[in-house]
Design a protein around this motif. Structure first.
Motif, PDB file in Angstrom:
ATOM      1  N   UNK A  13       0.837  -1.208   0.000  1.00  0.00           N
ATOM      2  CA  UNK A  13       0.000   0.000   0.000  1.00  0.00           C
ATOM      3  C   UNK A  13       0.867   1.250   0.000  1.00  0.00           C
ATOM      4  N   UNK A  44      -5.008   3.540  -0.069  1.00  0.00           N
ATOM      5  CA  UNK A  44      -5.686   3.723   1.219  1.00  0.00           C
ATOM      6  C   UNK A  44      -6.708   2.615   1.436  1.00  0.00           C
ATOM      7  N   UNK A  47      -5.063  -0.452   2.623  1.00  0.00           N
ATOM      8  CA  UNK A  47      -4.734  -0.312   4.042  1.00  0.00           C
ATOM      9  C   UNK A  47      -5.941  -0.607   4.915  1.00  0.00           C
ATOM     10  N   UNK A  48      -7.097  -0.063   4.524  1.00  0.00           N
ATOM     11  CA  UNK A  48      -8.297  -0.293   5.321  1.00  0.00           C
ATOM     12  C   UNK A  48      -8.604  -1.780   5.429  1.00  0.00           C
ATOM     13  N   UNK A  51      -5.856  -3.572   7.582  1.00  0.00           N
ATOM     14  CA  UNK A  51      -5.966  -3.271   9.014  1.00  0.00           C
ATOM     15  C   UNK A  51      -7.194  -3.949   9.599  1.00  0.00           C
TER      16      UNK A  51
ATOM     17  N   UNK B 177      -7.551  10.626   2.965  1.00  0.00           N
ATOM     18  CA  UNK B 177      -7.994   9.236   3.112  1.00  0.00           C
ATOM     19  C   UNK B 177      -6.879   8.372   3.687  1.00  0.00           C
ATOM     20  N   UNK B 178      -5.645   8.588   3.209  1.00  0.00           N
ATOM     21  CA  UNK B 178      -4.530   7.811   3.738  1.00  0.00           C
ATOM     22  C   UNK B 178      -4.339   8.124   5.222  1.00  0.00           C
ATOM     23  N   UNK B 181      -6.779   6.122   7.045  1.00  0.00           N
ATOM     24  CA  UNK B 181      -6.400   4.710   7.032  1.00  0.00           C
ATOM     25  C   UNK B 181      -5.341   4.432   8.100  1.00  0.00           C
ATOM     26  N   UNK B 184      -6.776   4.619  11.502  1.00  0.00           N
ATOM     27  CA  UNK B 184      -7.557   3.409  11.750  1.00  0.00           C
ATOM     28  C   UNK B 184      -6.628   2.267  12.144  1.00  0.00           C
TER      29      UNK B 184
END
Lengths: 104, 509
Positions: A13, A44, A47-48, A51, B177-178, B181, B184
């Motif tokens: 990512x 991104x 990544x979501x 995670x 957005x990053x 992320x 999060x």
């Protein structure tokens, strides 16, 4: 080499994001810039998902957000393509550095 | 409070947008005055439902905020005050655009639905306590605004403005957005408390996340050095859209940013404030010096709006300086209250003022069919007295001359920062105040130049015969002029709107 874990996803990512930023900052073709922006958004999103999967797999919040991001990317692409088409009609170019009618 | 009533303003706005599309998109021949009327009515309905929500908030004893839709909406007084300003700006833009929409290359009824959807995004941005909600709100607003900027399809400047806005805005969204992320990843959540958790952990990743969020907002709020897009976008976009962008977007953006900073304050996020101080100082200087050099009124107002963003940036800096370890927490909380209260007032004053300025300019542009350089407003006093009065009051209020709303806004905002400076004794706050006052003086130079142009260059020869004024437009300008002056005398008109910030602090941290 162990099994594929969170770090692998994060490295991919991060690379995607860096590539996306590099493309946006260096390429002057509007379509190429759009590709770079998509890379940033998808980095991104990756990544979501990663995670979510490795952090709290019992909740789905990261995965659901990714669906939102995909919708958003589609909306952005539709908007920018319409704008670029109009630019092409009036200027016969899609290079963003040539679209410059307002400099002082 | 039920989930439905919290989301009601957003539901009303989107319903209104769909209704306009269904009813009017087939009739394209001739000017159609109904879409703007429906748009204004929808914005008014959303305003009413927002105030009903606010009434319910205050009637529940002790509850300063109400959370619903699985934590997606957090309605408190801070958010309601900001959303109210956004909706008033939407309403006024719909009305001020009525005349302008009759122009041949803008005569598309889609303008109003897109405007309403942008407003829905702003309401989501301001009344959410969740980073997902904030991101979606920003995007709903931004994508609509890209379309509005490029609305005059045959006009190269307008399309160019849309393209540049998109490139800057989408890049900012990617950074933002990053940031979400990474946040999060550290905290495992999307709510405001997750920001505090991540920030308290003090890890490298959480710091990168905050830097990305800050950069994203700096782009969206046109803070120097992320401001280069703003001048071209504001100049090229249709004038009513520029008015909307320079007011409502700033309101929603600063509210969302302040909400993030509120969550961070007192959790070890204060290392960020150094960067924010530099951003604010640079923005004030670049915006105000840039405005001096402009020959187009619209471009000048673009730089002026960058300068105002610099002043507004001082409020989040004060909020971030909240010291949870201080022996006197009352003083610390008061600083947050004063600065956010001043920020909301400043935003309200600035929104009304800029809408008045752009409303007058849109009128001049439609009537005379010329551009908006300094010559276009020469001798305006003789040609369009109403527009000249509108522009005069707007310039005085932007410059911060009493007794206008702009003066009181500056007074309260600078006062809040000065208060903080005397409590903490930090040089950063004194530097901010000094630069803010000096750049305000510089700004008098270019605002007064507009007034001089309007009043001192008597036109030679016969004045051109112009189409008649629309009475509705005259009433609108008069209402805005009166509102700006009344607000300059009676600040309590909006007062107490943001006491809820305190309760938000208690629940949010």
């Amino acid at each position: 080499m162990g099994p594929i874990g969170l770090t692998h996803y994060l490295v991919v990512a991060a690379l995607m994001f860096a590539l996306g930023v590099a493309v946006v900052l260096t390429r002057r073709n509007a379509i190429a810039v759009l590709c770079g922006l998509e890379l940033m958004l998808n980095a991104a999103a990756l990544n979501f998902v990663a995670f979510n999967r490795f952090g709290s797999p019992e909740r789905m919040d990261g995965q659901v957000f990714t669906v939102f991001i995909m919708t958003l990317a589609a909306a952005e692409a539709a908007t920018i393509l319409a704008i670029v088409l109009n630019i092409y009609h009036s200027m016969n170019t899609v290079r963003v550095d040539e679209v410059d009618s307002m400099k002082e | 409070m039920s989930d439905l009533s919290l989301a009601m303003p957003v539901i009303l706005l989107t319903t209104g947008a769909i209704a306009v599309l269904l009813l009017f998109s087939k009739k394209r021949e001739g000017a159609n005055p109904y879409p703007p009327a429906v748009g204004a009515a929808t914005a008014a309905a959303a305003l009413v439902s927002l105030q009903i929500t606010l009434g319910k908030l205050t009637s529940v004893a002790g509850a300063g905020s109400s959370t619903g839709l699985g934590g997606f909406m957090t309605v408190d007084r801070f958010g309601v005050a900001a959303a109210t300003i956004c909706l008033v700006a939407t309403l006024l833009t719909a009305l001020l655009a009525t005349d302008w929409l009759k122009k041949a290359d803008a005569n598309n009824p889609e303008f109003i639905p897109v405007l309403l959807i942008a407003a829905a995004g702003m309401v989501v941005m301001t009344t959410t306590g969740n980073l997902v909600g904030m991101f979606l709100g920003i995007e709903i607003m931004s994508v609509s605004l890209y379309i509005l900027s490029a609305f005059r399809r045959g006009n190269l400047r307008s399309i160019e403005s849309g393209l540049k806005y998109f490139l800057a805005g989408a890049f900012a969204s990617g950074l933002f957005l990053m940031g979400i992320a990474l946040n999060y990843g550290v905290s495992g959540g999307f709510d405001m408390a997750s920001l505090a958790t991540a920030s308290a952990s003090g890890t490298m990743v959480s710091k990168v996340a905050l830097i990305l969020l800050l950069c994203g907002f700096a782009f969206k709020l046109s803070l120097a050095p992320f401001h280069q897009w703003a001048a071209d976008v504001y100049e090229g976009a249709p004038t009513p859209v520029t008015g909307f962008m320079s007011t409502a977007v700033k309101v929603a953006g600063f509210t969302a940013f302040t909400r993030i900073v509120l969550a961070l304050s007192g959790t070890g996020g204060s290392w960020l404030s150094g960067a924010m101080v530099w951003l604010a100082l640079l923005t004030m200087i670049v915006g105000n010096l840039g405005a001096l050099a402009q020959t187009s009124v619209k471009r000048m107002l673009a730089y002026s709006s960058i300068g105002h963003a610099g002043y507004l940036m001082m409020a989040p800096i004060v909020v971030l300086s909240y010291n949870a370890a201080s022996p006197n927490l009352g003083v610390e909380s008061r600083a947050i209250f004063l600065s956010t209260d001043a920020m909301i007032f400043y935003l309200a004053a600035y929104a009304l003022t800029n809408l008045l300025a752009f409303g007058s300019l849109a009128f001049i542009e439609t009537r005379e069919g010329k551009g908006l350089d300094m010559d276009a407003i020469g001798g305006l006093r003789w040609r369009h007295p109403v527009a000249a009065v509108g522009l005069l009051i707007a310039m005085l209020s932007l410059a911060g001359v009493p007794p206008t709303a702009g003066f009181l806004g500056k007074f309260r905002l600078f006062g809040a920062v000065l208060d903080r400076a005397s409590v903490t004794g930090e040089t950063a706050f004194y530097a901010l105040i000094a630069v803010a006052v000096l750049t305000s003086l510089v700004s008098l130079g270019y605002y007064l130049r507009v007034i001089m142009r309007m009043t001192m260059h008597e036109p030679e020869g016969e004045a051109p015969v112009l189409p008649p004024f629309s009475p509705a437009w005259r009433v609108l300008i008069a209402v805005l002029v009166v509102a700006i002056i009344v607000l300059g005398f009676a600040p309590s008109f909006l007062g107490g709107g943001v006491e809820g910030v305190m309760s938000f602090l208690r629940t949010g941290i």
